[in-house]
Design an enzyme around this catalytic site. Structure first.
Site, PDB file in Angstrom:
ATOM      1  N   LYS A 173      67.112  -6.534  -7.208  1.00 33.17           N
ATOM      2  CA  LYS A 173      66.934  -6.493  -5.754  1.00 33.17           C
ATOM      3  C   LYS A 173      67.129  -7.912  -5.222  1.00 33.17           C
ATOM      4  O   LYS A 173      66.266  -8.766  -5.345  1.00 33.17           O
ATOM      5  CB  LYS A 173      65.526  -5.992  -5.378  1.00 33.17           C
ATOM      6  CG  LYS A 173      65.445  -5.610  -3.917  1.00 33.17           C
ATOM      7  CD  LYS A 173      64.191  -6.048  -3.213  1.00 33.17           C
ATOM      8  CE  LYS A 173      64.098  -7.482  -2.876  1.00 33.17           C
ATOM      9  NZ  LYS A 173      65.026  -8.001  -1.843  1.00 33.17           N
ATOM     10  N   ALA A 175      67.768 -10.981  -2.331  1.00 38.01           N
ATOM     11  CA  ALA A 175      67.176 -11.280  -1.021  1.00 38.01           C
ATOM     12  C   ALA A 175      68.028 -10.650   0.082  1.00 38.01           C
ATOM     13  O   ALA A 175      69.261 -10.620  -0.012  1.00 38.01           O
ATOM     14  CB  ALA A 175      67.105 -12.789  -0.827  1.00 38.01           C
ATOM     15  N   GLY A 227      60.787 -16.501  -6.390  1.00 34.21           N
ATOM     16  CA  GLY A 227      60.529 -16.527  -4.956  1.00 34.21           C
ATOM     17  C   GLY A 227      59.275 -17.329  -4.678  1.00 34.21           C
ATOM     18  O   GLY A 227      58.856 -18.163  -5.499  1.00 34.21           O
ATOM     19  N   GLU A 249      58.904 -17.151 -11.427  1.00 27.33           N
ATOM     20  CA  GLU A 249      59.431 -18.477 -11.067  1.00 27.33           C
ATOM     21  C   GLU A 249      59.101 -18.671  -9.592  1.00 27.33           C
ATOM     22  O   GLU A 249      59.773 -18.108  -8.733  1.00 27.33           O
ATOM     23  CB  GLU A 249      60.942 -18.546 -11.306  1.00 27.33           C
ATOM     24  CG  GLU A 249      61.359 -18.376 -12.754  1.00 27.33           C
ATOM     25  CD  GLU A 249      60.971 -19.563 -13.621  1.00 27.33           C
ATOM     26  OE1 GLU A 249      60.728 -20.662 -13.081  1.00 27.33           O
ATOM     27  OE2 GLU A 249      60.887 -19.380 -14.850  1.00 27.33           O
ATOM     28  N   CYS A 283      63.638 -24.993  -5.093  1.00 21.85           N
ATOM     29  CA  CYS A 283      62.266 -25.065  -5.615  1.00 21.85           C
ATOM     30  C   CYS A 283      62.039 -26.402  -6.306  1.00 21.85           C
ATOM     31  O   CYS A 283      60.919 -26.876  -6.403  1.00 21.85           O
ATOM     32  CB  CYS A 283      62.018 -23.923  -6.591  1.00 21.85           C
ATOM     33  SG  CYS A 283      63.248 -23.869  -7.896  1.00 21.85           S
ATOM     34  N   SER A 440      68.205 -29.093 -13.986  1.00 22.29           N
ATOM     35  CA  SER A 440      68.604 -27.712 -14.290  1.00 22.29           C
ATOM     36  C   SER A 440      69.705 -27.695 -15.346  1.00 22.29           C
ATOM     37  O   SER A 440      70.699 -28.413 -15.231  1.00 22.29           O
ATOM     38  CB  SER A 440      69.105 -27.025 -13.022  1.00 22.29           C
ATOM     39  OG  SER A 440      68.091 -27.062 -12.057  1.00 22.29           O
TER      40      SER A 440
HETATM   41  P1  NAP Z   1      60.328 -14.891  -0.945  1.00 27.76           P
HETATM   42  O1  NAP Z   1      60.113 -14.676   0.502  1.00 27.76           O
HETATM   43  O2  NAP Z   1      59.157 -14.874  -1.841  1.00 27.76           O
HETATM   44  O3  NAP Z   1      61.392 -13.777  -1.374  1.00 27.76           O
HETATM   45  C1  NAP Z   1      61.887 -13.711  -2.691  1.00 27.76           C
HETATM   46  C2  NAP Z   1      62.332 -12.288  -2.979  1.00 27.76           C
HETATM   47  O4  NAP Z   1      61.193 -11.428  -2.925  1.00 27.76           O
HETATM   48  C3  NAP Z   1      63.339 -11.731  -1.984  1.00 27.76           C
HETATM   49  O5  NAP Z   1      64.218 -10.884  -2.663  1.00 27.76           O
HETATM   50  C4  NAP Z   1      62.450 -10.949  -1.036  1.00 27.76           C
HETATM   51  O6  NAP Z   1      63.104  -9.916  -0.355  1.00 27.76           O
HETATM   52  C5  NAP Z   1      61.435 -10.382  -2.003  1.00 27.76           C
HETATM   53  N1  NAP Z   1      60.176 -10.008  -1.356  1.00 27.76           N
HETATM   54  C6  NAP Z   1      59.623 -10.507  -0.238  1.00 27.76           C
HETATM   55  N2  NAP Z   1      58.453  -9.892   0.014  1.00 27.76           N
HETATM   56  C7  NAP Z   1      58.278  -8.977  -0.976  1.00 27.76           C
HETATM   57  C8  NAP Z   1      57.255  -8.026  -1.268  1.00 27.76           C
HETATM   58  N3  NAP Z   1      56.180  -7.896  -0.514  1.00 27.76           N
HETATM   59  N4  NAP Z   1      57.406  -7.254  -2.353  1.00 27.76           N
HETATM   60  C9  NAP Z   1      58.491  -7.390  -3.134  1.00 27.76           C
HETATM   61  N5  NAP Z   1      59.488  -8.257  -2.920  1.00 27.76           N
HETATM   62  C10 NAP Z   1      59.370  -9.051  -1.849  1.00 27.76           C
HETATM   63  O7  NAP Z   1      61.090 -16.262  -1.237  1.00 27.76           O
HETATM   64  P2  NAP Z   1      62.378 -16.842  -0.544  1.00 27.76           P
HETATM   65  O8  NAP Z   1      62.008 -17.358   0.803  1.00 27.76           O
HETATM   66  O9  NAP Z   1      63.501 -15.884  -0.651  1.00 27.76           O
HETATM   67  O10 NAP Z   1      62.719 -18.059  -1.536  1.00 27.76           O
HETATM   68  C11 NAP Z   1      62.139 -19.296  -1.424  1.00 27.76           C
HETATM   69  C12 NAP Z   1      61.021 -19.459  -2.442  1.00 27.76           C
HETATM   70  O11 NAP Z   1      61.523 -19.226  -3.743  1.00 27.76           O
HETATM   71  C13 NAP Z   1      60.475 -20.880  -2.459  1.00 27.76           C
HETATM   72  O12 NAP Z   1      59.085 -20.836  -2.549  1.00 27.76           O
HETATM   73  C14 NAP Z   1      61.092 -21.466  -3.723  1.00 27.76           C
HETATM   74  O13 NAP Z   1      60.372 -22.543  -4.276  1.00 27.76           O
HETATM   75  C15 NAP Z   1      61.106 -20.282  -4.607  1.00 27.76           C
HETATM   76  N6  NAP Z   1      62.073 -20.469  -5.696  1.00 27.76           N
HETATM   77  C16 NAP Z   1      61.587 -20.719  -6.942  1.00 27.76           C
HETATM   78  C17 NAP Z   1      62.459 -20.950  -7.983  1.00 27.76           C
HETATM   79  C18 NAP Z   1      61.959 -21.231  -9.376  1.00 27.76           C
HETATM   80  O14 NAP Z   1      62.759 -21.160 -10.309  1.00 27.76           O
HETATM   81  N7  NAP Z   1      60.684 -21.550  -9.570  1.00 27.76           N
HETATM   82  C19 NAP Z   1      63.846 -20.917  -7.756  1.00 27.76           C
HETATM   83  C20 NAP Z   1      64.300 -20.654  -6.462  1.00 27.76           C
HETATM   84  C21 NAP Z   1      63.392 -20.430  -5.435  1.00 27.76           C
HETATM   85  P3  NAP Z   1      63.530 -10.115   1.199  1.00 27.76           P
HETATM   86  O15 NAP Z   1      64.650 -11.066   1.170  1.00 27.76           O
HETATM   87  O16 NAP Z   1      63.940  -8.769   1.649  1.00 27.76           O
HETATM   88  O17 NAP Z   1      62.334 -10.637   1.915  1.00 27.76           O
END
Ligand code: NAP
Length: 477
Positions: A173, A175, A227, A249, A283, A440
């Site tokens: 799934k 984003a 996420g 992650e 991130c 990375s």
């Molecule tokens: P996010 O809002 O948490 O969304 C991530 C994914 O989860 C998207 O596919 C989103 O779908 C889905 N999602 C959102 N709410 C959900 C729910 N209630 N139930 C199930 N799935 C849900 O994060 P983001 O804004 O896309 O990404 C930024 C974040 O990712 C930052 O905090 C960043 O640090 C982190 N990140 C971490 C890493 C790592 O390797 N540690 C790498 C990259 C990014 P939708 O798009 O439909 O909302």
């Protein structure tokens, strides 16, 4: 450009009532395409498809799985420019960042294609001599993969490649901001020879509902999520109901520490990458910059000059180094964080604001006079803003760096390797960039401690997230 759902080897529309949703180009704010808006029924169909082939895929010889992954690497490398341009159009990042992302993303296919054929397991002898202990590793089963918008290709392949290499079938799934890149990757894998149903992709505007349904299906045995920590926390509790294996992650809030003996030119180069890579929406982005009092004036002057010279624009245009942020909410969040920091006494020494820039851009910004307890240091900025704090000695630098609930990565600059290793050891993060602004690497275990996550991606460890250990007791002869 594929815009349907990819289920059981077919492109198709949704079974639900919502039809399609729009994907917007954040530089022009124009509609880039309409993507099928998956429903709970579509998610169920995707799990059925993954289930229908999971035994045959698990039994497919590792060499065959490996050849498909290798072919995917070749195709992605051949088609890199087209994929990079698609990423820019749906995500906004500058083309050089997108090209780097595609190369990085493709490497996961090659790396895990190579890992697929490495045998796992061993044979041990029981201390009492009565038993052989045979340890094998088996694919964990259907895996749900959830990815963010900031690296739409790399975060997908970093999960898809190890899952398939391990012999698991999967449902991805992506984003909702960036579904097109994931769909392009599905198309590429199909052309690489991946059997129907092994990978399925469901795009949706109702992530929570669909993911909750998937995690309630007892056939789904693993969740690999990248996420925010906030969503990760929710998913951990949902996954707990069926005791699903989770790999998380999550968010970062990386400190970037410049000690008094650092090579300042190298540290400025490193910070430019650690701060601006992916427009700051990473991130791993340097989020809190701690500089020794003894070198802070020189460092800030050199870094500010570089930040002031950054070329903004539409990420597709030649020479542009910094494209727009992904959407209005992100642009507003960055602006609010800067305004609040200034309200609390920080100085904008370079940049600030979005005037004259395309789409949802924000200017490369340096904040000085930032207090160590400033609110901006508690948030993942996810934009091109660098708050700089001064410190007196190594002990204070370590204390400031560790003062966060996150622990993904820390950066450290010093000319003295012994000192660097001593300080690195005390930094509470899963990764350290020692005199490096980027860490990375598909061959390295990527991941965080504290609230930055659970588990690792990449390296041999990345495949173990999709393997289950089994012990068979064999009478000793
Ligand atoms: P996010 O809002 O948490 O969304 C991530 C994914 O989860 C998207 O596919 C989103 O779908 C889905 N999602 C959102 N709410 C959900 C729910 N209630 N139930 C199930 N799935 C849900 O994060 P983001 O804004 O896309 O990404 C930024 C974040 O990712 C930052 O905090 C960043 O640090 C982190 N990140 C971490 C890493 C790592 O390797 N540690 C790498 C990259 C990014 P939708 O798009 O439909 O909302």
């Amino acid at each position: 450009m594929q815009t349907g759902l990819w289920i059981g080897g077919q492109w198709r529309g949704t079974l639900g009532e919502h039809g399609e949703f729009e994907v917007i180009d954040p530089a022009t704010m124009e509609t880039l395409g309409h993507v099928a808006d998956g429903s709970v029924e579509d998610m169920a169909a995707a799990i059925d498809a993954a289930d229908s082939v999971h035994e045959t895929w698990a039994e497919t010889p590792a060499r065959e799985r490996s050849v498909i992954l290798r072919r995917a690497w070749e195709l992605m490398t051949e088609e890199a420019e087209d994929i990079a341009r698609l990423i820019v159009r749906e995500n906004g990042k500058a083309l050089p960042d997108a090209r780097n992302e595609v190369a990085y993303a493709a490497e996961f296919f090659r790396w895990f294609g190579e890992e697929a054929v490495r045998g796992h397991g061993d044979m041990r002898r029981s201390p009492n001599g009565q038993n052989w202990i045979m340890v094998t590793e088996e694919p964990i089963g259907i895996s749900l993969l959830i990815t963010p918008w900031n690296y739409p290709a790399a975060m997908a392949t970093r999960k898809i490649a190890p899952a398939l290499a391990a012999g698991c079938t999967a449902v991805l799934k992506p984003a909702a901001e960036t579904p097109l890149t994931a769909l392009a990757i599905a198309d590429l894998l199909a052309r690489a020879g991946l059997p129907d149903g092994v990978l399925n992709i469901v795009c949706t505007r109702r992530a929570g509902e669909l993911v909750e349904h998937a995690l309630g299906d007892p056939r789904v045995r693993a969740l690999s999520f990248t996420g925010s920590t906030e969503v990760g926390r929710t998913l951990l509790s949902v996954a707990a109901r069926n005791v699903v294996r989770t790999s998380m992650e999550l968010g970062g809030n990386a400190p970037f520490v410049v000690l008094d003996d650092a090579d300042l030119d190298a540290a400025v180069d490193g910070l430019m990458v650690a701060k601006l890579r992916n427009g700051g929406s990473a991130c791993t982005a340097a989020n809190r910059i701690y500089v020794s009092d003894r070198v802070a004036d020189d460092f800030v002057a050199a870094f500010s000059e570089r930040m002031g010279a950054v070329r903004h624009g539409n990420g597709l245009d030649e020479g542009v180094e910094l494209g727009p942020l992904v959407n209005l909410a992100t642009q507003q969040k960055v602006a609010d964080l800067v305004d609040a920091a200034v309200g609390a006494g920080a100085t904008v020494s370079v940049g600030g604001g979005s005037e004259g820039l395309p789409g949802y851009s924000y200017r490369a910004t340096v904040l000085t006079d930032v207090r160590p307890d400033a609110d901006i240091l508690r948030h993942e900025i996810f934009g091109p803003v660098a708050p700089i704090v001064r410190f007196k000695d190594d002990a204070e630098a370590v204390a400031l760096a560790n003062d966060s609930e996150f622990g993904l990565i820390s950066y450290l600059y010093t000319r003295d390797l012994d000192r660097g290793l001593a300080v690195s050891r005390r930094l509470k993060s899963g990764m350290v960039g020692l005199n490096r602004g980027v860490v990375s690497d598909p061959a390295a275990p990527f991941g965080g401690v504290k609230q930055s996550g659970i588990g690792r991606e990449g390296a041999a460890e990345g495949m173990r997230e999709f393997l289950e250990m089994k012990y068979t007791a064999i009478p000793y002869r």
